[in-house]
Design an enzyme around this catalytic site. Structure first.
Site, short mmCIF file in Angstrom:
data_model
loop_
_atom_site.label_atom_id
_atom_site.label_comp_id
_atom_site.label_asym_id
_atom_site.label_seq_id
_atom_site.Cartn_x
_atom_site.Cartn_y
_atom_site.Cartn_z
N ARG A 171 50.34 40.84 67.79
CA ARG A 171 51.41 40.91 66.80
C ARG A 171 51.18 39.85 65.41
NH1 ARG A 171 54.56 41.84 71.47
NH2 ARG A 171 54.88 44.45 71.69
N LYS A 183 47.07 41.82 51.24
CA LYS A 183 46.98 43.26 51.35
C LYS A 183 45.63 43.37 52.45
CE LYS A 183 48.75 46.40 47.84
NZ LYS A 183 48.09 47.28 46.74
N GLU A 227 37.01 44.21 38.58
CA GLU A 227 38.48 43.62 38.94
C GLU A 227 38.88 42.54 38.03
OE1 GLU A 227 40.42 45.33 40.89
OE2 GLU A 227 39.42 45.99 42.56
N LYS A 254 47.00 37.85 39.06
CA LYS A 254 47.50 38.14 40.51
C LYS A 254 48.65 37.56 41.16
CE LYS A 254 45.70 40.71 44.47
NZ LYS A 254 44.67 41.39 45.28
N GLU A 267 54.82 45.57 47.17
CA GLU A 267 54.57 46.69 46.18
C GLU A 267 55.60 47.52 45.84
OE1 GLU A 267 50.27 47.80 45.86
OE2 GLU A 267 51.10 49.91 45.85
N ARG A 285 53.88 45.29 41.41
CA ARG A 285 52.62 45.16 42.22
C ARG A 285 51.78 46.35 41.72
NH1 ARG A 285 50.64 42.08 47.41
NH2 ARG A 285 48.52 42.65 47.35
N ASN A 296 47.14 48.28 40.62
CA ASN A 296 46.31 49.39 40.84
C ASN A 296 45.65 50.23 39.65
OD1 ASN A 296 47.06 48.92 43.71
ND2 ASN A 296 48.93 50.14 43.73
N HIS A 315 43.02 52.59 39.91
CA HIS A 315 42.52 52.68 41.50
C HIS A 315 42.93 54.11 41.75
CE1 HIS A 315 42.02 48.74 41.40
NE2 HIS A 315 41.91 48.56 42.72
N HIS A 338 40.03 55.42 43.67
CA HIS A 338 39.74 55.70 44.92
C HIS A 338 39.14 56.98 45.33
CE1 HIS A 338 42.66 52.32 46.51
NE2 HIS A 338 41.52 51.64 46.32
N HIS A 389 33.23 50.04 45.03
CA HIS A 389 34.84 50.11 44.66
C HIS A 389 35.00 49.66 43.20
CE1 HIS A 389 39.20 49.26 44.84
NE2 HIS A 389 39.07 48.14 44.41
P1 NAD Z 1 31.77 43.93 50.32
O1 NAD Z 1 32.60 43.27 51.14
O2 NAD Z 1 30.99 45.34 50.89
O3 NAD Z 1 30.72 43.10 49.71
C1 NAD Z 1 29.51 43.92 48.93
C2 NAD Z 1 28.05 43.52 49.53
O4 NAD Z 1 28.12 42.09 49.17
C3 NAD Z 1 27.79 43.65 50.93
O5 NAD Z 1 26.77 44.23 51.21
C4 NAD Z 1 27.59 42.03 51.53
O6 NAD Z 1 27.00 41.97 52.51
C5 NAD Z 1 27.31 41.42 50.34
N1 NAD Z 1 27.63 40.14 49.94
C6 NAD Z 1 28.58 39.42 50.33
N2 NAD Z 1 28.69 38.13 49.78
C7 NAD Z 1 27.47 37.75 49.32
C8 NAD Z 1 26.78 36.86 48.86
N3 NAD Z 1 27.51 35.79 48.55
N4 NAD Z 1 25.78 36.96 48.55
C9 NAD Z 1 24.72 37.95 49.08
N5 NAD Z 1 25.40 39.10 49.26
C10 NAD Z 1 26.75 38.96 49.72
O7 NAD Z 1 32.46 44.78 49.01
P2 NAD Z 1 33.30 44.06 48.04
O8 NAD Z 1 32.95 44.59 46.75
O9 NAD Z 1 33.56 42.34 48.14
O10 NAD Z 1 34.71 44.32 48.24
C11 NAD Z 1 35.38 45.67 48.15
C12 NAD Z 1 36.32 45.98 48.95
O11 NAD Z 1 37.47 45.33 48.59
C13 NAD Z 1 36.87 47.40 49.06
O12 NAD Z 1 37.03 47.95 50.38
C14 NAD Z 1 37.99 47.39 48.49
O13 NAD Z 1 39.00 48.48 48.67
C15 NAD Z 1 38.62 46.10 48.80
N6 NAD Z 1 39.63 45.73 47.94
C16 NAD Z 1 40.77 45.00 48.52
C17 NAD Z 1 41.57 44.39 47.60
C18 NAD Z 1 43.05 43.59 48.30
O14 NAD Z 1 43.82 43.40 47.55
N7 NAD Z 1 42.91 43.79 49.63
C19 NAD Z 1 41.70 44.47 46.28
C20 NAD Z 1 40.51 44.74 45.69
C21 NAD Z 1 39.65 45.39 46.62
N1 GLY Z 2 44.47 45.26 44.82
C1 GLY Z 2 46.00 45.78 44.59
C2 GLY Z 2 46.71 44.92 45.18
O1 GLY Z 2 46.15 43.67 45.86
O2 GLY Z 2 47.96 45.08 45.10
#
Ligand code: NAD
Ligand code: GLY
Length: 365
Positions: A134, A156, A198, A229, A239, A243, A247, A250, A254, A266
């Site tokens: 939990r 998130k 982003e 942010k 949200e 918030r 998006n 997005h 998405h 992404h």
């Molecule tokens: P990811 O985590 O897959 O990283 C991208 C690639 O970079 C991977 O292959 C990883 O192994 C590599 N990598 C990471 N750090 C590295 C480094 N320092 N040096 C070399 N390689 C490295 O992808 P991302 O683009 O970081 O994140 C995308 C995700 O984030 C999506 O799923 C998206 O939905 C999510 N997201 C979430 C929020 C939120 O608010 N929670 C906001 C925006 C995006």
């Molecule tokens: N990336 C959208 C949020 O954090 O609300």
């Protein structure tokens, strides 16, 4: 060191400075001490589980990297959970496997997770932290530009399902975020551009001065994007309203990710989504200042591959499965003028036509 405090239901700090990975244990000890408060000094040390994908593990998640040795020297019992890189790992299956790993290693409610990696890792590990027993604490150590500037902030968490992106998720704030821009030195150009999308989004939503500081260096741009942010998530943590501005791009983004079977990253999908939305909004005369031209300048300045093979019908179908709509209406976030976005409700039956008008304009037809 830049310290930004996020005042949500749980307040936490974001530490931003080059070299922080090496001294992370010192900062973590202040927030989640190696021996829990109130326990006898000779009691068992607190456990932490470093969650990272294979690539990040090889770079920063194994000995002799000072992050790992620092945690051990600080007195933590350290476990490392490694998953395959990529969006496909952001699944319930991996989250369940991670929770199983925590159980096997007897993690209790006061032990914690360290999400070391990009947005996939942060979303996945944060989700597991929020459901295991939990809810246990977690710390974000973002290593991609996308994660430093956006996903590690705001709490998130989530995983994807067959129905779409982030269909299962929670709001679960981290205890600390440690961002070391030096980690970006190992990131390839594609991933840097992916994350920059982003940062650019934050510029269009809340602060156009971001565009000026990008050329000065990434740490300054990251700090500004976090500030945009911060203001939004402090006002609307879960949200219910503003918030949703985060998006921007997005809904279509998405859909592009899903239709490409997650082969389009992404950030690229969001960039395309922002542009198509702006083109369609401009055509309807929604924006106070037509904004598609501004977004196209950013696309051209960084040579973004704005591209989708998908038809408007495919994208609309995928977006309809997304969770950003209620019943028969969908909220479209569109750029209103430089540094400001706004929202409009669109009947879901109009979504395909809306996307089609953006696609037609983007293709110069
Ligand atoms: P990811 O985590 O897959 O990283 C991208 C690639 O970079 C991977 O292959 C990883 O192994 C590599 N990598 C990471 N750090 C590295 C480094 N320092 N040096 C070399 N390689 C490295 O992808 P991302 O683009 O970081 O994140 C995308 C995700 O984030 C999506 O799923 C998206 O939905 C999510 N997201 C979430 C929020 C939120 O608010 N929670 C906001 C925006 C995006
Ligand atoms: N990336 C959208 C949020 O954090 O609300």
């Amino acid at each position: 060191m830049e310290t930004i405090t996020i005042h949500t239901s749980k307040a936490y700090e974001i530490l931003l400075e080059e070299g922080l990975l090496a001294t992370a244990a010192e900062h973590i000890s202040k927030v989640l001490p190696p021996v829990e408060d109130g326990r006898a000094a000779n009691s068992a040390p607190r456990k932490c589980c470093v969650v990272c994908d294979k690539t990040v593990c090889q770079l920063y998640g194994q000995k002799p990297h000072p992050l790992l040795t620092g945690l051990l020297e600080a007195g933590y019992t350290v476990h490392v959970y490694v998953f395959n890189p990529g969006e496909k790992s952001k699944s319930l299956r991996t989250a369940e496997d991670l929770c199983g790993f925590l159980s096997e290693n007897h993690f209790g409610r006061n032990d914690f997770i360290i999400a070391l990696g990009g947005g996939v890792c942060g979303d996945l590990a944060g989700f597991a932290a929020s459901i295991y027993m939990r809810g246990i604490p977690y710390i974000q150590i973002p290593t991609t530009l996308l994660a430093m500037a956006d996903s590690s902030v705001g709490g998130k968490t989530g995983v994807n399902t067959d129905a779409g992106k982030n269909m299962l998720g929670t709001f679960w704030q981290p205890s600390l975020v440690i961002a070391d821009p030096k980690a970006l030195e190992t990131l390839n150009k594609t991933e840097l551009l992916n994350g920059l999308a982003e940062v650019i989004k934050a510029g269009f939503i809340g602060d156009t001065s971001i565009f000026d500081v990008i050329s000065e260096g990434l740490p300054a741009a990251i700090a500004k994007a976090i500030q945009v942010k911060k203001e939004i998530v402090e006002e609307d943590e879960r949200e219910g309203g503003s918030r949703r501005l985060l998006n921007f791009g997005h809904t279509i983004g998405h859909a592009i990710e899903k239709c490409s079977n997650y082969t389009i990253p992404h950030g690229f999908a969001v960039m395309t989504g922002m542009y198509l939305t702006a083109l369609a909004a401009d055509e309807r005369g929604w924006s106070r200042t037509p904004m598609a031209g501004f977004i196209k300048s950013a696309i051209d300045a960084f040579a973004y591959p704005v591209y989708t093979d998908c038809t408007a019908a495919d994208l609309a179908a995928a977006a309809k499965d997304d969770k950003k709509h209620e019943a028969d209406r969908i909220t479209i976030i569109y750029p209103d003028q430089p540094g400001t976005c706004a929202m409009k409700e669109l009947p879901i039956s109009d979504l395909e036509v809306f996307i089609a008008s953006g696609l037609t304009k983007a293709q110069g037809r």
